[in-house]
Design a protein around this motif. Sequence first.
Motif, short mmCIF file in Angstrom:
data_model
loop_
_atom_site.label_atom_id
_atom_site.label_comp_id
_atom_site.label_asym_id
_atom_site.label_seq_id
_atom_site.Cartn_x
_atom_site.Cartn_y
_atom_site.Cartn_z
N LYS A 21 -4.25 0.06 -4.29
CA LYS A 21 -3.49 -1.14 -4.65
C LYS A 21 -2.40 -1.43 -3.62
O LYS A 21 -2.03 -2.59 -3.41
CB LYS A 21 -2.89 -0.98 -6.04
CG LYS A 21 -2.13 -2.21 -6.50
CD LYS A 21 -1.81 -2.12 -7.96
CE LYS A 21 -1.01 -3.30 -8.45
NZ LYS A 21 -1.73 -4.57 -8.45
N PHE A 22 -1.89 -0.41 -2.98
CA PHE A 22 -0.77 -0.57 -2.05
C PHE A 22 -1.18 -0.69 -0.58
O PHE A 22 -0.33 -0.77 0.30
CB PHE A 22 0.22 0.59 -2.22
CG PHE A 22 0.83 0.63 -3.59
CD1 PHE A 22 1.82 -0.27 -3.95
CD2 PHE A 22 0.39 1.54 -4.53
CE1 PHE A 22 2.37 -0.25 -5.22
CE2 PHE A 22 0.94 1.57 -5.81
CZ PHE A 22 1.92 0.67 -6.15
N THR A 23 -2.48 -0.70 -0.29
CA THR A 23 -2.93 -0.77 1.10
C THR A 23 -2.80 -2.16 1.70
O THR A 23 -2.82 -2.30 2.92
CB THR A 23 -4.39 -0.34 1.25
OG1 THR A 23 -5.23 -1.27 0.56
CG2 THR A 23 -4.62 1.08 0.76
N GLU A 24 -2.71 -3.18 0.84
CA GLU A 24 -2.68 -4.57 1.29
C GLU A 24 -3.86 -4.84 2.23
O GLU A 24 -3.70 -5.30 3.36
CB GLU A 24 -1.34 -4.93 1.93
CG GLU A 24 -0.19 -4.87 0.93
CD GLU A 24 1.16 -5.21 1.54
OE1 GLU A 24 1.20 -5.80 2.64
OE2 GLU A 24 2.16 -4.86 0.89
N GLY A 25 -5.06 -4.55 1.71
CA GLY A 25 -6.27 -4.79 2.50
C GLY A 25 -6.42 -3.83 3.66
O GLY A 25 -6.96 -4.19 4.70
N PHE A 26 -5.96 -2.63 3.50
CA PHE A 26 -5.98 -1.58 4.52
C PHE A 26 -5.17 -1.97 5.76
O PHE A 26 -5.48 -1.56 6.87
CB PHE A 26 -7.42 -1.19 4.91
CG PHE A 26 -8.10 -0.35 3.86
CD1 PHE A 26 -7.81 1.00 3.74
CD2 PHE A 26 -9.02 -0.91 2.98
CE1 PHE A 26 -8.42 1.78 2.77
CE2 PHE A 26 -9.63 -0.14 2.01
CZ PHE A 26 -9.33 1.20 1.91
N THR A 27 -4.11 -2.73 5.54
CA THR A 27 -3.22 -3.07 6.64
C THR A 27 -1.99 -2.17 6.68
O THR A 27 -1.23 -2.20 7.65
CB THR A 27 -2.75 -4.54 6.56
OG1 THR A 27 -2.05 -4.74 5.32
CG2 THR A 27 -3.95 -5.48 6.64
N ARG A 28 -1.77 -1.36 5.63
CA ARG A 28 -0.64 -0.42 5.59
C ARG A 28 -1.20 0.98 5.78
O ARG A 28 -2.07 1.42 5.03
CB ARG A 28 0.11 -0.56 4.27
CG ARG A 28 0.75 -1.96 4.14
CD ARG A 28 1.60 -2.12 2.92
NE ARG A 28 2.71 -1.18 2.96
CZ ARG A 28 3.19 -0.57 1.87
NH1 ARG A 28 2.68 -0.81 0.69
NH2 ARG A 28 4.19 0.27 1.98
N LEU A 30 -0.01 4.35 5.63
CA LEU A 30 0.14 5.50 4.73
C LEU A 30 -0.72 5.38 3.47
O LEU A 30 -1.48 6.30 3.16
CB LEU A 30 1.61 5.73 4.37
CG LEU A 30 1.86 6.95 3.47
CD1 LEU A 30 1.35 8.23 4.12
CD2 LEU A 30 3.33 7.07 3.15
N PRO A 31 -0.65 4.26 2.74
CA PRO A 31 -1.53 4.18 1.57
C PRO A 31 -3.01 4.20 1.94
O PRO A 31 -3.83 4.75 1.20
CB PRO A 31 -1.15 2.86 0.90
CG PRO A 31 0.04 2.34 1.59
CD PRO A 31 0.24 3.12 2.84
N SER A 32 -3.35 3.65 3.09
CA SER A 32 -4.75 3.65 3.52
C SER A 32 -5.25 5.06 3.79
O SER A 32 -6.36 5.44 3.41
CB SER A 32 -4.92 2.78 4.77
OG SER A 32 -4.56 1.44 4.50
N VAL A 33 -4.41 5.86 4.45
CA VAL A 33 -4.77 7.26 4.72
C VAL A 33 -4.89 8.03 3.40
O VAL A 33 -5.81 8.83 3.21
CB VAL A 33 -3.74 7.91 5.67
CG1 VAL A 33 -3.93 9.42 5.76
CG2 VAL A 33 -3.82 7.27 7.05
N LEU A 34 -3.97 7.78 2.48
CA LEU A 34 -4.03 8.43 1.16
C LEU A 34 -5.33 8.09 0.43
O LEU A 34 -5.93 8.97 -0.19
CB LEU A 34 -2.85 8.02 0.30
CG LEU A 34 -1.58 8.83 0.48
CD1 LEU A 34 -0.42 8.19 -0.29
CD2 LEU A 34 -1.77 10.26 0.05
#
Length: 110
Positions: A21-28, A30-34
């Motif tokens: 939910k926090f990746t913003e389309g995999f643009t962030r 840290l959340p994307s790596v998580l």
Amino acid sequence: MPWLWLVGAIAAEVAATVSLKFTEGFTRLLPSVLVVICYGTAFYLLSQTLSRGMPLGVAYGVWAASGVALLALIGAFFLGESLTWVQIVGVFLVVGGVLALEMGGQAGHA
């Protein structure tokens, strides 16, 4: 003890989905790596659950139903998402279906 592996798989899957939910389309980053790490961990732990003898239908059913229920609650209580009575009933029906699957499997082996 396959149930402990399954609990870990559920926790990792829930963490991955919340992070998604926090990746913003995999643009962030840290959340994307998580997301990637937690989903990888979830599938590894689910595979360990299965290799320790838990039937596939039971393992996947419990994994999916627990994830649905936990994510609905996390969304409602921590992420400001709505949770209607119809959705609550739906979650209970999903969990009830998994319980029926588990109890039916035990009755077939008794």
